[in-house]
Design a protein around this motif. Sequence first.
Motif, PDB file in Angstrom:
ATOM      1  N   LEU A   1       0.721  -1.191   0.020  1.00 35.16           N
ATOM      2  CA  LEU A   1       0.149  -0.010   0.056  1.00 35.16           C
ATOM      3  C   LEU A   1       0.864   1.352   0.037  1.00 35.16           C
ATOM      4  CD1 LEU A   1      -3.026   1.271   0.197  1.00 35.16           C
ATOM      5  CD2 LEU A   1      -2.551   1.159   2.785  1.00 35.16           C
ATOM      6  N   GLY A   2       1.893   1.220   0.728  1.00 31.40           N
ATOM      7  CA  GLY A   2       2.891   2.472   0.804  1.00 31.40           C
ATOM      8  C   GLY A   2       3.244   2.748  -0.501  1.00 31.40           C
TER       9      GLY A   2
ATOM     10  N   VAL B   1       2.213   2.082  -3.275  1.00 32.15           N
ATOM     11  CA  VAL B   1       1.294   2.347  -4.315  1.00 32.15           C
ATOM     12  C   VAL B   1       1.046   3.972  -4.069  1.00 32.15           C
ATOM     13  CG1 VAL B   1      -1.394   2.111  -4.748  1.00 32.15           C
ATOM     14  CG2 VAL B   1       0.006   0.153  -4.894  1.00 32.15           C
ATOM     15  N   GLN B   2       0.835   4.157  -2.895  1.00 29.42           N
ATOM     16  CA  GLN B   2       0.460   5.617  -2.332  1.00 29.42           C
ATOM     17  C   GLN B   2       1.724   6.535  -2.994  1.00 29.42           C
ATOM     18  OE1 GLN B   2      -0.480   5.099   1.833  1.00 29.42           O
ATOM     19  NE2 GLN B   2      -2.160   6.525   1.161  1.00 29.42           N
ATOM     20  N   ARG B   3       3.106   5.968  -2.690  1.00 30.76           N
ATOM     21  CA  ARG B   3       4.114   7.076  -2.905  1.00 30.76           C
ATOM     22  C   ARG B   3       4.357   7.169  -4.500  1.00 30.76           C
ATOM     23  NH1 ARG B   3       6.070   9.683   1.288  1.00 30.76           N
ATOM     24  NH2 ARG B   3       6.950   8.188   3.148  1.00 30.76           N
TER      25      ARG B   3
ATOM     26  N   GLY C   1       1.556   7.340  -6.768  1.00 31.23           N
ATOM     27  CA  GLY C   1       0.766   8.175  -7.025  1.00 31.23           C
ATOM     28  C   GLY C   1      -0.372   7.267  -7.658  1.00 31.23           C
TER      29      GLY C   1
ATOM     30  N   VAL D   1      -5.394   4.030  -4.946  1.00 31.08           N
ATOM     31  CA  VAL D   1      -5.460   2.955  -4.192  1.00 31.08           C
ATOM     32  C   VAL D   1      -6.618   1.953  -4.497  1.00 31.08           C
ATOM     33  CG1 VAL D   1      -5.938   2.241  -1.681  1.00 31.08           C
ATOM     34  CG2 VAL D   1      -4.365   4.358  -2.403  1.00 31.08           C
TER      35      VAL D   1
ATOM     36  N   LEU E   1      -4.926   4.265   5.541  1.00 31.55           N
ATOM     37  CA  LEU E   1      -5.114   5.592   4.785  1.00 31.55           C
ATOM     38  C   LEU E   1      -5.260   6.897   5.804  1.00 31.55           C
ATOM     39  CD1 LEU E   1      -7.585   4.245   1.855  1.00 31.55           C
ATOM     40  CD2 LEU E   1      -5.103   4.631   1.656  1.00 31.55           C
TER      41      LEU E   1
ATOM     42  N   ARG F   1      -4.041   7.045   8.651  1.00 32.17           N
ATOM     43  CA  ARG F   1      -2.907   7.048   9.784  1.00 32.17           C
ATOM     44  C   ARG F   1      -3.456   7.503  10.910  1.00 32.17           C
ATOM     45  NH1 ARG F   1       2.400   9.472   6.718  1.00 32.17           N
ATOM     46  NH2 ARG F   1       3.237   8.376   8.282  1.00 32.17           N
TER      47      ARG F   1
ATOM     48  N   TYR G   1       5.897   3.267   5.798  1.00 31.87           N
ATOM     49  CA  TYR G   1       5.524   4.142   4.873  1.00 31.87           C
ATOM     50  C   TYR G   1       6.639   5.375   5.207  1.00 31.87           C
ATOM     51  CZ  TYR G   1       2.911   7.648   2.383  1.00 31.87           C
ATOM     52  OH  TYR G   1       2.526   8.403   1.371  1.00 31.87           O
TER      53      TYR G   1
END
Length: 316
Positions: A196-197, A199-201, A203, A206, A231, A233, A294
């Motif tokens: 997940l981290g 994917v977020q980094r 861009g 999600v 998501l 946090r 993350y």
Amino acid sequence: MASPTVALLGTGLMGAKMCRRLASSGFTVQAWNRTVEKLEPLAEAGAKPCPTAAAAMDGASVVILMLADAPAIRSVILEDPSAKALLKGKTVLQMGTIGPKESAALAAEVSAASGCYVEAPVLGSQPEAEKGTLLIMVGAAADPKDDPTGPVWPLLLALGQELNIHYIGPVGTAAAVKLALNQLIASLTIGFSTSLGLVQRSGAPVDKFMSILRASALYAPTYDKKLQKMLDRDYGAANFPTKHLLKDVRLFEAEAEAAGMDTAVPSALGSVVSAAVARGLHDCDYSAVFEAVYGPGEGAGQAQAEAEGAEGSGAQ
């Protein structure tokens, strides 16, 4: 047949829910906890608060242990002479998470004190304990189901359901299965956090990642249970805190090493969970391991605020 009187030692997050469940199921429950204040709400639920472990054990036929670890168990029931003397003729039902070798050693000491020892660690959290739907693994000389009128089987039925109670084998085998399952909690959560981290980094959306994951053989329901916490946090109050996951991963690593297995993976998992604990997230939900993988960035302040708000909320 009258329900037995039960001593429940350790009324932290899980122990308190189990105490309430047993009291509401008709058992006489004599409860003890190091933090006396945690007993007050249980008195309102029908349990009898006791000032010492020995007082709780007096008159009980079964002693349920929901203590933090094996050293705590030994301190409470074996190193206190007044408690140890009361083990004679009693069944000790150890329901926390400890190592197989630790459980076998405790069984030998309880037997030497003329007591009977059964390990029955559980899988599930506070909602399952409250509803009586815990998954229970049993390690004992014989399957307690074979003695339905004995002291153990009715208690297990109250805390789980018959289909959820699994006789594994001799003492130590149920403890090993429980550790194996808790290692998966760490593996799945840290693995998902890492994916997940990235994917977020990167861009990438999600929601697209999750749609593909849900449609694949890689999916596990725990991912959706922890997704929003990661998501946002915002890890909130813990059903199972990060500090307890760390204890269990370290226990698994020690048992794996003693069994001659390669421990690179559990060692790495332990390092990640330890990093989350070091950030002050020890009492947060274990999904807080996301912070360790993350790294710093937007939302980290919220996670720290939640950690500070959760201080003191753990068991015992």
